[in-house]
Motif scaffolding. Structure first.
Motif, PDB file in Angstrom:
ATOM      1  N   ASN A 213      -9.462  -8.402  57.663  1.00  0.00           N
ATOM      2  CA  ASN A 213      -8.065  -7.779  57.989  1.00  0.00           C
ATOM      3  C   ASN A 213      -6.870  -8.897  57.925  1.00  0.00           C
ATOM      4  O   ASN A 213      -6.127  -8.779  58.721  1.00  0.00           O
ATOM      5  CB  ASN A 213      -7.992  -7.303  59.407  1.00  0.00           C
ATOM      6  CG  ASN A 213      -9.214  -6.371  59.354  1.00  0.00           C
ATOM      7  OD1 ASN A 213      -9.448  -5.473  58.847  1.00  0.00           O
ATOM      8  ND2 ASN A 213     -10.139  -6.448  60.729  1.00  0.00           N
ATOM      9  N   SER A 214      -7.141  -9.856  56.580  1.00  0.00           N
ATOM     10  CA  SER A 214      -5.973 -10.372  56.510  1.00  0.00           C
ATOM     11  C   SER A 214      -5.035  -9.941  55.422  1.00  0.00           C
ATOM     12  O   SER A 214      -5.375  -9.354  54.584  1.00  0.00           O
ATOM     13  CB  SER A 214      -6.636 -11.920  55.912  1.00  0.00           C
ATOM     14  OG  SER A 214      -5.585 -12.571  55.209  1.00  0.00           O
ATOM     15  N   SER A 215      -3.651 -10.411  56.008  1.00  0.00           N
ATOM     16  CA  SER A 215      -2.566  -9.955  54.949  1.00  0.00           C
ATOM     17  C   SER A 215      -1.774 -11.136  54.148  1.00  0.00           C
ATOM     18  O   SER A 215      -1.064 -11.049  53.594  1.00  0.00           O
ATOM     19  CB  SER A 215      -1.481  -9.438  55.801  1.00  0.00           C
ATOM     20  OG  SER A 215      -1.210 -10.262  56.800  1.00  0.00           O
ATOM     21  N   LEU A 216      -2.929 -12.177  54.100  1.00  0.00           N
ATOM     22  CA  LEU A 216      -2.513 -13.352  53.382  1.00  0.00           C
ATOM     23  C   LEU A 216      -2.207 -12.910  51.808  1.00  0.00           C
ATOM     24  O   LEU A 216      -2.943 -12.242  51.271  1.00  0.00           O
ATOM     25  CB  LEU A 216      -3.431 -14.475  53.375  1.00  0.00           C
ATOM     26  CG  LEU A 216      -3.596 -15.138  54.827  1.00  0.00           C
ATOM     27  CD1 LEU A 216      -4.637 -16.281  54.480  1.00  0.00           C
ATOM     28  CD2 LEU A 216      -2.125 -16.021  55.316  1.00  0.00           C
ATOM     29  N   PRO A 217      -0.913 -13.567  51.375  1.00  0.00           N
ATOM     30  CA  PRO A 217      -0.956 -13.275  50.054  1.00  0.00           C
ATOM     31  C   PRO A 217      -1.746 -14.227  49.144  1.00  0.00           C
ATOM     32  O   PRO A 217      -2.033 -15.254  49.799  1.00  0.00           O
ATOM     33  CB  PRO A 217       0.709 -13.639  49.634  1.00  0.00           C
ATOM     34  CG  PRO A 217       1.111 -14.663  50.546  1.00  0.00           C
ATOM     35  CD  PRO A 217       0.135 -14.206  51.782  1.00  0.00           C
ATOM     36  N   THR A 218      -2.266 -13.712  48.162  1.00  0.00           N
ATOM     37  CA  THR A 218      -3.412 -14.370  47.304  1.00  0.00           C
ATOM     38  C   THR A 218      -3.011 -14.552  45.814  1.00  0.00           C
ATOM     39  O   THR A 218      -2.354 -13.612  45.403  1.00  0.00           O
ATOM     40  CB  THR A 218      -4.869 -14.019  47.570  1.00  0.00           C
ATOM     41  OG1 THR A 218      -4.839 -12.368  47.106  1.00  0.00           O
ATOM     42  CG2 THR A 218      -5.456 -14.072  48.965  1.00  0.00           C
ATOM     43  N   PRO A 219      -3.354 -15.581  45.062  1.00  0.00           N
ATOM     44  CA  PRO A 219      -4.218 -16.683  45.413  1.00  0.00           C
ATOM     45  C   PRO A 219      -2.986 -17.628  46.378  1.00  0.00           C
ATOM     46  O   PRO A 219      -1.803 -17.789  46.091  1.00  0.00           O
ATOM     47  CB  PRO A 219      -4.380 -17.469  44.208  1.00  0.00           C
ATOM     48  CG  PRO A 219      -4.282 -16.415  43.199  1.00  0.00           C
ATOM     49  CD  PRO A 219      -3.344 -15.548  43.603  1.00  0.00           C
ATOM     50  N   LEU A 220      -3.605 -18.281  47.640  1.00  0.00           N
ATOM     51  CA  LEU A 220      -2.712 -19.148  48.322  1.00  0.00           C
ATOM     52  C   LEU A 220      -3.583 -20.544  48.506  1.00  0.00           C
ATOM     53  O   LEU A 220      -4.735 -20.376  48.471  1.00  0.00           O
ATOM     54  CB  LEU A 220      -2.606 -18.282  49.930  1.00  0.00           C
ATOM     55  CG  LEU A 220      -1.843 -19.169  50.645  1.00  0.00           C
ATOM     56  CD1 LEU A 220      -0.341 -19.042  50.479  1.00  0.00           C
ATOM     57  CD2 LEU A 220      -2.178 -18.325  52.199  1.00  0.00           C
ATOM     58  N   LEU A 221      -2.801 -21.454  48.389  1.00  0.00           N
ATOM     59  CA  LEU A 221      -3.396 -22.884  48.553  1.00  0.00           C
ATOM     60  C   LEU A 221      -2.602 -23.320  49.837  1.00  0.00           C
ATOM     61  O   LEU A 221      -1.443 -23.455  49.967  1.00  0.00           O
ATOM     62  CB  LEU A 221      -3.496 -23.708  47.298  1.00  0.00           C
ATOM     63  CG  LEU A 221      -4.114 -24.847  47.203  1.00  0.00           C
ATOM     64  CD1 LEU A 221      -5.372 -24.538  47.193  1.00  0.00           C
ATOM     65  CD2 LEU A 221      -3.648 -25.622  45.905  1.00  0.00           C
ATOM     66  N   SER A 231       1.145 -17.844  41.315  1.00  0.00           N
ATOM     67  CA  SER A 231       1.194 -16.520  40.653  1.00  0.00           C
ATOM     68  C   SER A 231       1.162 -16.623  39.082  1.00  0.00           C
ATOM     69  O   SER A 231       1.685 -17.803  38.790  1.00  0.00           O
ATOM     70  CB  SER A 231       2.539 -15.705  40.987  1.00  0.00           C
ATOM     71  OG  SER A 231       2.629 -15.182  42.180  1.00  0.00           O
ATOM     72  N   SER A 232       0.334 -15.810  38.440  1.00  0.00           N
ATOM     73  CA  SER A 232       0.314 -15.937  37.111  1.00  0.00           C
ATOM     74  C   SER A 232       0.906 -14.746  36.323  1.00  0.00           C
ATOM     75  O   SER A 232       0.243 -13.764  36.698  1.00  0.00           O
ATOM     76  CB  SER A 232      -1.113 -16.413  36.557  1.00  0.00           C
ATOM     77  OG  SER A 232      -1.648 -17.314  37.267  1.00  0.00           O
ATOM     78  N   PHE A 233       1.556 -14.839  35.599  1.00  0.00           N
ATOM     79  CA  PHE A 233       2.068 -13.621  34.711  1.00  0.00           C
ATOM     80  C   PHE A 233       2.315 -13.998  33.124  1.00  0.00           C
ATOM     81  O   PHE A 233       2.367 -15.276  32.840  1.00  0.00           O
ATOM     82  CB  PHE A 233       3.559 -13.259  35.224  1.00  0.00           C
ATOM     83  CG  PHE A 233       3.287 -12.197  36.367  1.00  0.00           C
ATOM     84  CD1 PHE A 233       3.045 -10.814  36.245  1.00  0.00           C
ATOM     85  CD2 PHE A 233       3.154 -12.750  37.737  1.00  0.00           C
ATOM     86  CE1 PHE A 233       2.958  -9.967  37.302  1.00  0.00           C
ATOM     87  CE2 PHE A 233       2.880 -12.035  38.824  1.00  0.00           C
ATOM     88  CZ  PHE A 233       2.807 -10.548  38.589  1.00  0.00           C
ATOM     89  N   THR A 244       7.709 -16.722  44.346  1.00  0.00           N
ATOM     90  CA  THR A 244       8.610 -16.855  45.499  1.00  0.00           C
ATOM     91  C   THR A 244       8.594 -15.516  46.431  1.00  0.00           C
ATOM     92  O   THR A 244       8.888 -15.722  47.554  1.00  0.00           O
ATOM     93  CB  THR A 244       9.928 -16.783  44.600  1.00  0.00           C
ATOM     94  OG1 THR A 244      10.131 -17.942  43.838  1.00  0.00           O
ATOM     95  CG2 THR A 244      11.221 -16.947  45.832  1.00  0.00           C
ATOM     96  N   LYS A 245       8.511 -14.343  45.915  1.00  0.00           N
ATOM     97  CA  LYS A 245       8.511 -13.148  46.792  1.00  0.00           C
ATOM     98  C   LYS A 245       7.174 -13.357  47.931  1.00  0.00           C
ATOM     99  O   LYS A 245       7.493 -12.849  48.929  1.00  0.00           O
ATOM    100  CB  LYS A 245       8.137 -11.893  45.813  1.00  0.00           C
ATOM    101  CG  LYS A 245       9.200 -11.479  45.101  1.00  0.00           C
ATOM    102  CD  LYS A 245       8.882 -10.259  44.509  1.00  0.00           C
ATOM    103  CE  LYS A 245      10.366  -9.498  43.715  1.00  0.00           C
ATOM    104  NZ  LYS A 245       9.904  -8.470  42.876  1.00  0.00           N
ATOM    105  N   LYS A 246       6.152 -13.970  47.309  1.00  0.00           N
ATOM    106  CA  LYS A 246       5.001 -14.233  47.991  1.00  0.00           C
ATOM    107  C   LYS A 246       5.165 -15.121  49.476  1.00  0.00           C
ATOM    108  O   LYS A 246       4.836 -14.859  50.303  1.00  0.00           O
ATOM    109  CB  LYS A 246       3.680 -14.530  47.372  1.00  0.00           C
ATOM    110  CG  LYS A 246       2.984 -13.605  46.432  1.00  0.00           C
ATOM    111  CD  LYS A 246       2.029 -14.216  45.566  1.00  0.00           C
ATOM    112  CE  LYS A 246       1.128 -13.462  44.643  1.00  0.00           C
ATOM    113  NZ  LYS A 246       0.171 -14.001  43.987  1.00  0.00           N
TER     114      LYS A 246
END
Length: 299
Positions: A213-221, A231-233, A244-246
């Motif tokens: 039940n985690s809402s952490l944005p991933t990948p997160l370090l 983020s990769s795009f 930045t949004k994360k």
């Protein structure tokens, strides 16, 4: 808890939910993961005939590791406890490689000894070791993704902060998560402009934990000083906006800042950095000092 060992013959060349597990572990397990270098240890000398390189054996990731209890929607926390390096690293650059490949006319291969915490690039030039994991991720949600490509699942992020003492949070898209890692570097600068770091075989010790039940944005370090959204795009612009949004989202949830205040804080104290610019997707990270967050982020 005694560590379980996974040898470097158990490798994948893409991340996929279809791979059978190479190892099954309990939540909380400690695992020692042997990794080949990014060339699957093919280049044995500086005189290696580069034309003979098997390009189907690039960026092997040891695994996948099935973590019991991990289900879609969970987050997998990977504690990077130790990275032990082989004594010799490999580097290459040449035509059509990296940022300046158009300016090179021949391929250069170097075998770089690692001694006394330095990588010996030439007889007179050495670089301080800053060991890190280039490829680490879980199975993606949909189709398979090459180990050479970073995406939302992690993969070839080439983030130099993925190193000893850091905690990496990855998404779980399939039962067991199917974690794999490889492409360790003895040293690498932000950007990885030559298309490689100091590529080296290694033994990586990790610990895995499931967050429900985690809402952490991933990948997160997360390390002792900073929190980083990765983020990769296809373009640096897209990756920069997403990272930045994360971070804004994380600040809103964990520090109860308004969207405007979070954005202003990042403009004052956030550092947007390039991880790598040489893969099919480009990777950036947004860094922010931990003291701006109400900790812990998660149990």
């Amino acid at each position: 808890m005694m560590a379980i060992r996974l040898n470097k013959q158990q490798v994948i060349y893409n991340f996929s939910k279809e791979h059978p597990p190479a190892l099954i572990v309990e939540n909380g397990a400690t695992i020692q993961v042997e990794t080949a270098d990014c060339f699957t240890d093919q280049i044995d000398s500086a005189n290696y005939a580069f034309s003979g390189l098997n390009w189907d054996q690039i960026n092997p990731a040891t695994g996948p590791i099935f973590v019991k209890g991990a289900e879609p929607g969970d987050v997998l926390k990977v504690k990077i406890k130790k990275i032990e390096l082989d004594s010799m690293a490999t580097m290459i650059t040449g035509p059509d490689m990296g940022v300046l490949g158009s300016e090179l006319t021949q391929t250069t291969i170097k075998k770089c000894p690692i001694k006394n915490d330095f990588v010996q690039l030439t007889s007179t030039l050495k670089v301080k070791v800053n060991k890190m994991i280039g490829v680490i991720g879980t199975a993606p949600k949909d189709e398979a993704i090459s180990c050479g490509t970073p995406d939302a699942h992690g993969g070839n992020m080439d983030c130099k902060e993925i190193t000893e003492g850091a905690d990496l949070y990855l998404p779980v898209h399939t039962k067991g998560a199917l974690l794999a890692l490889g492409d360790v570097h003895a040293a690498m600068g932000d950007g990885e402009v030559a298309v490689c770091g100091a590529e080296v075989a290694s033994l990586v010790t990790i610990e895995v934990h499931i967050l429900k039940n985690s809402s952490l944005p991933t990948p997160l370090l997360v390390n002792s000083e900073k929190i980083m959204t990765i983020s990769s795009f296809p373009t640096l612009d897209e990756a920069s906006v997403d990272a930045t949004k994360k971070m804004v989202s994380l600040l809103q949830e964990k520090s109860q800042l308004s969207s405007a205040d979070a954005i202003l804080l990042l403009s004052l104290a956030g550092d947007l950095r390039i991880c790598q610019i040489v893969d099919p997707n480009k990777t950036v990270r947004m860094e922010l000092d931990k003291h701006y967050f109400k900790l812990p982020l998660a149990d």
